[in-house]
Design a protein around this motif. Structure first.
Motif, PDB file in Angstrom:
ATOM      1  N   ASN A 141       0.590  -1.225  -0.084  1.00 25.83           N
ATOM      2  CA  ASN A 141       0.276  -0.147  -0.248  1.00 25.83           C
ATOM      3  C   ASN A 141       0.903   0.869   0.238  1.00 25.83           C
ATOM      4  OD1 ASN A 141      -2.629  -1.437   0.172  1.00 25.83           O
ATOM      5  ND2 ASN A 141      -2.088  -1.941   2.696  1.00 25.83           N
ATOM      6  N   LYS A 142       1.577   1.080   0.689  1.00 19.82           N
ATOM      7  CA  LYS A 142       2.373   2.112   0.979  1.00 19.82           C
ATOM      8  C   LYS A 142       3.702   2.528  -0.424  1.00 19.82           C
ATOM      9  CE  LYS A 142       6.899   4.182   3.299  1.00 19.82           C
ATOM     10  NZ  LYS A 142       8.004   4.017   4.425  1.00 19.82           N
ATOM     11  N   ASN A 143       3.972   1.795  -1.251  1.00 19.58           N
ATOM     12  CA  ASN A 143       4.399   1.820  -2.639  1.00 19.58           C
ATOM     13  C   ASN A 143       3.147   2.658  -3.369  1.00 19.58           C
ATOM     14  OD1 ASN A 143       6.853   0.700  -1.370  1.00 19.58           O
ATOM     15  ND2 ASN A 143       6.641  -1.213  -2.124  1.00 19.58           N
ATOM     16  N   GLY A 144       2.420   1.787  -3.442  1.00 13.72           N
ATOM     17  CA  GLY A 144       1.176   2.459  -4.202  1.00 13.72           C
ATOM     18  C   GLY A 144       0.927   3.393  -4.079  1.00 13.72           C
ATOM     19  N   SER A 145       0.823   3.960  -2.796  1.00 12.67           N
ATOM     20  CA  SER A 145       0.548   5.626  -2.659  1.00 12.67           C
ATOM     21  C   SER A 145       1.630   6.302  -2.523  1.00 12.67           C
ATOM     22  CB  SER A 145       0.033   5.858  -0.941  1.00 12.67           C
ATOM     23  OG  SER A 145      -0.828   4.947  -0.598  1.00 12.67           O
ATOM     24  N   GLU A 146       3.294   6.323  -2.750  1.00 19.78           N
ATOM     25  CA  GLU A 146       4.166   6.755  -3.000  1.00 19.78           C
ATOM     26  C   GLU A 146       3.908   7.306  -4.746  1.00 19.78           C
ATOM     27  OE1 GLU A 146       7.776   4.375  -1.955  1.00 19.78           O
ATOM     28  OE2 GLU A 146       7.129   5.139  -0.093  1.00 19.78           O
ATOM     29  N   LYS A 147       3.729   5.895  -5.291  1.00 15.09           N
ATOM     30  CA  LYS A 147       3.816   5.917  -6.989  1.00 15.09           C
ATOM     31  C   LYS A 147       2.252   6.796  -7.853  1.00 15.09           C
ATOM     32  CE  LYS A 147       5.172   1.273  -8.185  1.00 15.09           C
ATOM     33  NZ  LYS A 147       5.391  -0.023  -8.435  1.00 15.09           N
ATOM     34  N   ARG A 148       1.447   7.033  -6.954  1.00 11.90           N
ATOM     35  CA  ARG A 148       0.236   7.710  -6.988  1.00 11.90           C
ATOM     36  C   ARG A 148       0.690   8.776  -6.653  1.00 11.90           C
ATOM     37  NH1 ARG A 148      -3.202   3.468  -5.278  1.00 11.90           N
ATOM     38  NH2 ARG A 148      -2.988   4.120  -3.464  1.00 11.90           N
ATOM     39  N   MET A 149       1.351   9.138  -5.497  1.00 10.42           N
ATOM     40  CA  MET A 149       1.804  11.008  -5.301  1.00 10.42           C
ATOM     41  C   MET A 149       2.830  11.649  -6.792  1.00 10.42           C
ATOM     42  SD  MET A 149       3.729  12.143  -2.602  1.00 10.42           S
ATOM     43  CE  MET A 149       5.533  11.318  -2.258  1.00 10.42           C
ATOM     44  N   ILE A 150       3.553  10.194  -7.209  1.00 12.54           N
ATOM     45  CA  ILE A 150       4.124  10.979  -8.289  1.00 12.54           C
ATOM     46  C   ILE A 150       3.429  11.237  -9.059  1.00 12.54           C
ATOM     47  CG2 ILE A 150       6.515  10.152  -9.928  1.00 12.54           C
ATOM     48  CD1 ILE A 150       7.103   8.504  -7.234  1.00 12.54           C
ATOM     49  N   ILE A 151       2.584  10.085  -9.739  1.00  9.57           N
ATOM     50  CA  ILE A 151       1.467  10.654 -11.192  1.00  9.57           C
ATOM     51  C   ILE A 151       0.583  11.768 -11.003  1.00  9.57           C
ATOM     52  CG2 ILE A 151       0.151   9.785 -12.090  1.00  9.57           C
ATOM     53  CD1 ILE A 151       0.298   7.068 -11.625  1.00  9.57           C
ATOM     54  N   PHE A 152       0.192  12.279  -9.691  1.00  9.91           N
ATOM     55  CA  PHE A 152      -0.789  13.619  -9.455  1.00  9.91           C
ATOM     56  C   PHE A 152       0.455  14.248  -9.736  1.00  9.91           C
ATOM     57  CE2 PHE A 152      -3.735  10.751  -7.809  1.00  9.91           C
ATOM     58  CZ  PHE A 152      -4.938  10.998  -8.548  1.00  9.91           C
ATOM     59  N   ILE A 153       1.530  14.451  -9.100  1.00  7.33           N
ATOM     60  CA  ILE A 153       2.811  15.661  -8.820  1.00  7.33           C
ATOM     61  C   ILE A 153       2.803  16.209 -10.285  1.00  7.33           C
ATOM     62  CG2 ILE A 153       4.686  16.976  -8.757  1.00  7.33           C
ATOM     63  CD1 ILE A 153       4.343  15.525  -5.818  1.00  7.33           C
ATOM     64  N   LEU A 154       2.954  15.173 -11.145  1.00  7.96           N
ATOM     65  CA  LEU A 154       3.495  15.000 -13.013  1.00  7.96           C
ATOM     66  C   LEU A 154       2.574  16.059 -13.585  1.00  7.96           C
ATOM     67  CD1 LEU A 154       5.795  11.405 -13.659  1.00  7.96           C
ATOM     68  CD2 LEU A 154       6.467  14.064 -13.046  1.00  7.96           C
ATOM     69  N   VAL A 155       1.426  15.425 -13.132  1.00 10.46           N
ATOM     70  CA  VAL A 155       0.263  15.806 -13.802  1.00 10.46           C
ATOM     71  C   VAL A 155      -0.097  17.395 -13.429  1.00 10.46           C
ATOM     72  CG1 VAL A 155      -2.759  16.066 -14.059  1.00 10.46           C
ATOM     73  CG2 VAL A 155      -1.488  13.581 -14.214  1.00 10.46           C
ATOM     74  N   LEU A 156       0.309  17.541 -12.100  1.00  8.66           N
ATOM     75  CA  LEU A 156      -0.335  18.775 -11.834  1.00  8.66           C
ATOM     76  C   LEU A 156       0.962  19.934 -12.653  1.00  8.66           C
ATOM     77  CD1 LEU A 156      -0.638  18.761  -8.320  1.00  8.66           C
ATOM     78  CD2 LEU A 156      -2.169  18.901  -9.747  1.00  8.66           C
ATOM     79  N   CYS A 157       2.182  19.868 -12.605  1.00  6.08           N
ATOM     80  CA  CYS A 157       2.975  20.340 -13.328  1.00  6.08           C
ATOM     81  C   CYS A 157       2.420  20.086 -14.484  1.00  6.08           C
ATOM     82  CB  CYS A 157       4.550  19.679 -13.130  1.00  6.08           C
ATOM     83  SG  CYS A 157       5.255  18.765 -11.374  1.00  6.08           S
ATOM     84  N   THR A 158       2.471  19.646 -15.746  1.00  5.56           N
ATOM     85  CA  THR A 158       2.381  19.517 -16.443  1.00  5.56           C
ATOM     86  C   THR A 158       1.257  20.148 -16.943  1.00  5.56           C
ATOM     87  OG1 THR A 158       2.614  17.319 -17.016  1.00  5.56           O
ATOM     88  CG2 THR A 158       1.389  18.497 -18.672  1.00  5.56           C
TER      89      THR A 158
END
Length: 451
Positions: free
Chosen positions: A12-29
């Motif tokens: 679950n921790k690894n999944g949360s970290e991946k989702r966080m990275i994806i959302f941050i990339l989406v926000l930056c874009t």
């Protein structure tokens, strides 16, 4: 903890970290796509950039004495030494290159969008609701995305002189994140960091003075979900914050900051109507951001009669207050917190206090408050979605279209922000846009066509 539990926790921790990275990339874009036209814009020679930046003494005489003076005095009736140091830093790297200053605003806005995502995520975790990690990330990401690309944000990002807005918001968000860490870990080091963020915010923009009320809102939300009351210690720990707010206000008053000119003095009954108007208009512009402008004029001069239709906004404002009370009575804490966050962070610009202000409203005043309205909209939208999804009718088919409709709605925000950013190309372009807006509003008030 069993071996299986450890594996699930790590998964679950690894999944949360991946989702966080994806959302941050989406926000930056998303921020880049919405605001990249600002990178080719010029300075606003007729809209404060000249005295705020291009003629600022600290740029031409960056001595320790001049820097120290900026921390002990007001410049053009504004106290923003950290913002002046921000300008000095960019000037040292790139000189008077407008692209460098615009890039700085876009980068800080991007940081703020990420901070909003982290803040909403931690607030939800602090309340420990029954949300799956994926849903939690989606809620936080959606709120942060609205904050990142909303057309009301253009003024704060595209106008170099409005860098104070994005900068003080950075310190405010960082302070709120630190305060949540304090609530979670009960370590005073986090409370100390929160206080330092508050002081830094005060050194950027006067609106930061409202920060302690945001802390109280977090306390109320935290206690509401734990079915308790605010302990005396919770109020005592806020004393340094309120003392700092009072000290800032007193020092400003001693330096005659905020003194009214006679032609800007509206009586208290006019200001109440202006307050109701501003509150409702800000809400309307959030959902339907059309006909936005850099300048929104008062409907009349001081001493002239108020247009009759403005009294209707008082009725709408009272209905809004009644809705807040209904949320409190129904113990719907999340939407109540969201709307109160919106109100608290525009409180100083609702004309309740008679401060000199050339605009009756301004898009930049909504920069931080957008988080509150976005939080309410996501919550309300989620409630409606769940209600329709559980029905076996046409509503079920409609709910399947919701993601597409939401994508179109947010896409229109991004395109609109991109378009408005181009209107800030230079002072002549902005003046033309303001003239067109004033003509449209005047014609609309007379019931005429735009032609």
């Amino acid at each position: 903890m069993t071996e299986r539990s450890k594996v699930l926790t790590q998964f679950n921790k690894n999944g949360s970290e991946k989702r966080m990275i994806i959302f941050i990339l989406v926000l930056c874009t998303a921020v880049f796509l919405a605001f990249y036209p600002t990178l080719t814009n010029d300075f606003q020679q007729s809209w404060d950039d000249q005295w705020m930046l291009l003629e600022n003494p600290i740029i031409f005489y960056p001595t320790w004495e001049e820097i120290g003076r900026s921390f002990l005095s007001f410049y053009h009736n504004q106290y923003s030494p950290i913002n002046q140091l921000y300008y000095l830093g960019i000037y040292a790297l790139a000189g008077f290159d407008p692209a460098a200053f615009h890039l700085g605003s876009v980068l800080i806005h991007t940081i703020n969008a990420v901070l909003v995502y982290l803040l909403i995520s931690r607030i939800i975790k602090l309340m420990k609701p029954a949300l799956r990690p994926g849903t939690l990330s989606a809620v936080a990401g959606l709120i942060a995305l609205v904050f990142a690309i909303h057309p009301l944000q253009v003024e704060s990002v595209a106008w170099i002189s409005a860098s104070k807005v994005v900068l003080y918001t950075t310190f405010t968000l960082a302070g709120l994140l630190s305060y949540i860490s304090y609530k979670k870990h009960k370590k005073y080091i986090y409370l100390g960091i929160t206080f330092l963020c508050y002081i830094a915010g005060l050194m950027v923009k006067e609106q930061a003075v409202i920060f302690p009320l945001n802390l109280v809102l977090l306390d109320l939300l935290y206690r509401a979900y734990r079915k308790g009351h605010l302990r005396t210690a919770v109020w005592l720990e806020k004393i340094p914050f309120f003392l700092a707010a009072f000290g800032y206000w007193y020092w400003s008053a001693q330096n005659s900051v905020g003194v009214l000119e006679l032609n800007m003095m509206y009586p208290w009954y006019d200001r109440i109507i202006f307050g109701g108007y501003s509150l409702i208009v800000y809400i309307f512009r959030f959902f339907v951001p059309v006909n936005l402008s850099h300048f929104y004029a008062y409907p009349m001069l001081s001493g002239e009669p108020m247009p009759l239709y403005y009294y209707g906004y008082i009725v709408l404002a009272l209905l809004f207050v009644g809705y807040l009370y209904d949320l409190y009575r129904s113990k719907k804490w999340i939407p109540l917190f969201s709307l109160l966050f919106f109100v608290v962070n525009i409180l100083l610009v609702l004309h309740i206090m008679p401060v000199p202000r050339g605009n009756i409203t301004a898009d930049r005043y909504m920069y931080l408050s957008i988080i509150g309205l976005s939080g309410w909209a996501v919550w309300q939208g989620g409630q409606l979605y769940l209600q329709f999804r559980n029905r076996k009718s046409w509503a079920l088919s409609f709910t399947r279209m919701v993601p597409v409709l939401l994508l179109i709605y947010l896409g229109s925000f991004m395109l609109h922000s991109n378009t408005i950013s181009r209107k800030w190309r230079d002072s002549e372009t902005l003046k033309l846009d303001v003239k067109n807006h004033l003509y449209y509003m005047t014609a609309e008030n007379r019931g005429e066509d735009e032609e």
